[in-house]
Design a protein around this motif. Sequence first.
Motif, mmCIF file in Angstrom:
data_model
loop_
_atom_site.group_PDB
_atom_site.id
_atom_site.type_symbol
_atom_site.label_atom_id
_atom_site.label_comp_id
_atom_site.label_asym_id
_atom_site.label_seq_id
_atom_site.Cartn_x
_atom_site.Cartn_y
_atom_site.Cartn_z
ATOM 1 N N GLU A 35 56.069 -22.184 -4.383
ATOM 2 C CA GLU A 35 56.207 -20.844 -3.807
ATOM 3 C C GLU A 35 55.192 -20.631 -2.691
ATOM 4 O O GLU A 35 55.511 -20.064 -1.641
ATOM 5 N N ASN A 36 53.963 -21.093 -2.894
ATOM 6 C CA ASN A 36 52.927 -20.960 -1.879
ATOM 7 C C ASN A 36 53.330 -21.697 -0.596
ATOM 8 O O ASN A 36 53.184 -21.163 0.510
ATOM 9 N N ALA A 37 53.856 -22.901 -0.739
ATOM 10 C CA ALA A 37 54.295 -23.669 0.429
ATOM 11 C C ALA A 37 55.442 -22.953 1.143
ATOM 12 O O ALA A 37 55.459 -22.882 2.386
ATOM 13 N N ARG A 38 56.381 -22.399 0.372
ATOM 14 C CA ARG A 38 57.507 -21.679 0.970
ATOM 15 C C ARG A 38 57.023 -20.458 1.738
ATOM 16 O O ARG A 38 57.434 -20.203 2.871
ATOM 17 N N LEU A 39 56.095 -19.705 1.134
ATOM 18 C CA LEU A 39 55.581 -18.509 1.788
ATOM 19 C C LEU A 39 54.801 -18.851 3.053
ATOM 20 O O LEU A 39 54.880 -18.136 4.055
ATOM 21 N N LYS A 40 54.060 -19.953 3.021
ATOM 22 C CA LYS A 40 53.347 -20.392 4.229
ATOM 23 C C LYS A 40 54.333 -20.732 5.344
ATOM 24 O O LYS A 40 54.115 -20.382 6.501
ATOM 25 N N ARG A 41 55.416 -21.428 4.985
ATOM 26 C CA ARG A 41 56.428 -21.760 5.991
ATOM 27 C C ARG A 41 57.041 -20.489 6.570
ATOM 28 O O ARG A 41 57.225 -20.377 7.787
ATOM 29 N N GLU A 42 57.342 -19.526 5.697
ATOM 30 C CA GLU A 42 57.931 -18.269 6.174
ATOM 31 C C GLU A 42 56.970 -17.521 7.085
ATOM 32 O O GLU A 42 57.379 -16.980 8.117
ATOM 33 N N LEU A 43 55.701 -17.503 6.706
ATOM 34 C CA LEU A 43 54.710 -16.819 7.526
ATOM 35 C C LEU A 43 54.572 -17.486 8.893
ATOM 36 O O LEU A 43 54.518 -16.807 9.922
ATOM 37 N N CYS A 44 54.545 -18.801 8.919
ATOM 38 C CA CYS A 44 54.419 -19.528 10.188
ATOM 39 C C CYS A 44 55.652 -19.345 11.068
ATOM 40 O O CYS A 44 55.558 -19.430 12.297
ATOM 41 N N ALA A 45 56.803 -19.090 10.456
ATOM 42 C CA ALA A 45 58.040 -18.924 11.215
ATOM 43 C C ALA A 45 58.133 -17.543 11.855
ATOM 44 O O ALA A 45 58.953 -17.325 12.749
ATOM 45 N N LEU A 46 57.297 -16.605 11.426
ATOM 46 C CA LEU A 46 57.336 -15.256 11.997
ATOM 47 C C LEU A 46 56.775 -15.253 13.411
ATOM 48 O O LEU A 46 55.887 -16.043 13.737
ATOM 49 N N PRO A 47 57.273 -14.342 14.243
ATOM 50 C CA PRO A 47 56.666 -14.185 15.566
ATOM 51 C C PRO A 47 55.190 -13.783 15.411
ATOM 52 O O PRO A 47 54.807 -13.159 14.419
ATOM 53 N N GLU A 48 54.370 -14.129 16.387
ATOM 54 C CA GLU A 48 52.922 -13.892 16.319
ATOM 55 C C GLU A 48 52.592 -12.435 15.996
ATOM 56 O O GLU A 48 51.727 -12.166 15.164
ATOM 57 N N LYS A 49 53.270 -11.501 16.619
ATOM 58 C CA LYS A 49 52.984 -10.080 16.392
ATOM 59 C C LYS A 49 53.245 -9.699 14.936
ATOM 60 O O LYS A 49 52.432 -9.036 14.295
#
Length: 103
Positions: A35-49
């Motif tokens: 879950e932590n890895a998935r959430l990190k991927r999702e966070l990195c995929a978000l636009p910078e703002k």
Amino acid sequence: MSQLTQALTEVEEKLNSLIEEVQRLLPYVKSLEDENARLKRELCALPEKERSRVIANAEHLQGVAHGNLERLYREGFHVCHLHFGQPLEEGDCLFCMGFLRKD
């Protein structure tokens, strides 16, 4: 059975119990890591703002949670994992104080 043999048998039983507990916890730890890895991927995929907003919100919530724990401790309750929620009986708790000082 001698005292030494009995003591060793008891230690062996405790170790076996601990091994069983670790084996029961492993799938849970694995799921948390996934879950932590998935959430990190999702966070990195978000636009910078958006990412900055999410991080700022998480930091704010962490600060609020820490403040709540400090308030509980001042009101006379343990916030350490050993005695969480139990009333403080005599003076300060080193575990609580150490926990509250973590950055």
